[in-house]
Write a protein that holds these residues in place. Sequence first.
Motif, PDB file in Angstrom:
ATOM      1  N   PRO A   1       0.849  -1.193   0.000  1.00  0.00           N
ATOM      2  CA  PRO A   1       0.000   0.000   0.000  1.00  0.00           C
ATOM      3  C   PRO A   1       0.883   1.240   0.000  1.00  0.00           C
ATOM      4  O   PRO A   1       2.045   1.195   0.456  1.00  0.00           O
ATOM      5  CB  PRO A   1      -0.783  -0.117   1.321  1.00  0.00           C
TER       6      PRO A   1
ATOM      7  N   ASP B   1      -6.989  -2.923  -1.857  1.00  0.00           N
ATOM      8  CA  ASP B   1      -6.136  -2.145  -0.959  1.00  0.00           C
ATOM      9  C   ASP B   1      -4.702  -2.010  -1.468  1.00  0.00           C
ATOM     10  O   ASP B   1      -3.963  -1.130  -1.021  1.00  0.00           O
ATOM     11  CB  ASP B   1      -6.121  -2.774   0.438  1.00  0.00           C
TER      12      ASP B   1
ATOM     13  N   LYS C   1     -15.421  -1.961   5.429  1.00  0.00           N
ATOM     14  CA  LYS C   1     -15.079  -2.464   4.100  1.00  0.00           C
ATOM     15  C   LYS C   1     -16.080  -3.502   3.591  1.00  0.00           C
ATOM     16  O   LYS C   1     -16.179  -3.748   2.392  1.00  0.00           O
ATOM     17  CB  LYS C   1     -13.671  -3.077   4.114  1.00  0.00           C
TER      18      LYS C   1
END
Length: 591
Positions: free
Chosen positions: A36, A206, A232
């Motif tokens: 990420p 993600d 989520k």
Amino acid sequence: MTYIEKLAAIRQQMKQNGVSAYIIPSADPHISEYLPSRYKCIRFVTGFTGSVSTVVITQDFAGLWADARYFEQAEEQLEGSGFELVKLKVQNNPEYINWLTEVLPVGSTVAFDEQLVSVVLGELLEQQLAFKQVEFKNQDYLSAIWENRPELPKNPAFLIDEQYIGQSVADKLTAVRKVMKQNHANCHLISSLDDMAWLFNMRGSDVSYNPVVLSFALITTEKATIYIDKNKLTDADLSVLADNGVEVLAYEAVGDGLTNIPSESTILIDPKRTCFGLYKLIPASVQKVLNTNPSTSLKSIKNDVEIKNTRLAMVKDGVAITQFLKWVKDNVGKIAITEISAAAQLREFRAAQDGFVGESFNTIAAYKAHGALPHYGATEQSDVTIKAEGLFLVDSGGQYRYGTTDITRVIPMGNNTEEESIDYTLVLKAMIEGCKTRFPKGTCGYQIDAITRRPMWDYALNYGHGTGHGVGYFLNVHEGPQVFNATATAVPIELGMITSIEPGIYRPGKHGIRIENLVLTVKDEVNQFIEFYAFEALTLAPIDTTLVKKELLEQAHIDWLNNYHALVYDQLSPFLSEEEKVFLAEMTVML
């Protein structure tokens, strides 16, 4: 801040804390390969964009350790940064530890962020630096200087219906618990995101290119708990998980879950896929079994539904690749085509296919000398125009809701040299050698690696990367536990595994050639000696033969190629226009 300024700011913090060396790995708290944005620490500090490297900073030296795939890229990107490239002799080997043993004085302090170091690496550092009486500190020196550091992603996640997966969450948990029992463990921590996605039939966005979700899991013999941002998942998905015996708690609560494990427990942990920080939260009274995540092996063996759907994805992908090859050949010299615009056009062809979700990695569109950089990524600064000469290497892949693809093709653009023709033929010969191999049950990846390289070794040629990697099912394009490289990894190649075969030749300043297919391990023959396996070609796309020097191939290689091309035409032609069929027929003509 410039990279020089960032380096100075880190050194200032080190000096204040009495730290002699600071280590920055390429990782996140899940020990991921692809990260990420919040954890792209090496890119932030040095400007280097490669996916695998390690930075070590002392007061008088700052080095970036990387392997042969990144040598040219790293030297270019590190220029003026204050960091020097240190070339790894062996891929994935933490050679910087040996360097630290030589340069650190006795009694030094070494710091790193324990959230970014695996258990196996953390313990290796402690063991190999013990004779220097090194003290270790858990430090994050980046947050203080990283202005507007990206937050953790908030992207929604979703569960995949069982009809596309072939196995329920409950059934997968049963399989994992069976392996836990074999390891005499009544508790199991999962940190790796692809294992999380597989086990809970969960996907998300993600991480770029990998359809995974930031999450952890703690599994006992009685229950399973996911630690994830609850926002989520939809209420419907939460209900499905509950029906499969899964509790959902906040992402940050995983630490509390570990510290509260009963003292009589035995926990199974994958030391390569779990961060040192979480590991150290487990009470000392809890017995620890260090072994590979059960899900790693389970997910590598695709079930019948996954194999069927992957074959469908390969047809979709093959149509897009064929359209792209035709587009390049039809338009070069007529319209402006650059590395970046070619990659964008390929994505458009894929996006037109049913079920396309995104690319499985950043497309490597590498013209001429850029092809000699195995992990080249075109930027606005490096982007060049494709002309009707030389070689154009394109390594790309797609994520479909029913499979993941990864394919490399080299397009001869015209006026090619004798050296290019020979290199192209030998790479093709090596790829075919690997694909056509028959091998006994129990064969490991390093044996396939050697078999694939043999046609190139005959000419004293070699390449610095592995021959192949496992591929996920609508998951990470790089997946274990199997790998085709020179490392003597004792992981047998099992039925149902999907793996790449991608040999190459790279001549700096000239060209790079790599040809890649994905293969499925299938049954071949059972006789009085042993059971034999073989590879089924999954990738369906033409391989350009205009440069092939037929005299360098054996008849078995020619037969394989002709049979493969017949399959490609048979599978793809029903989905092509008449003009595209003519093009494909020309590309797959008998050699």
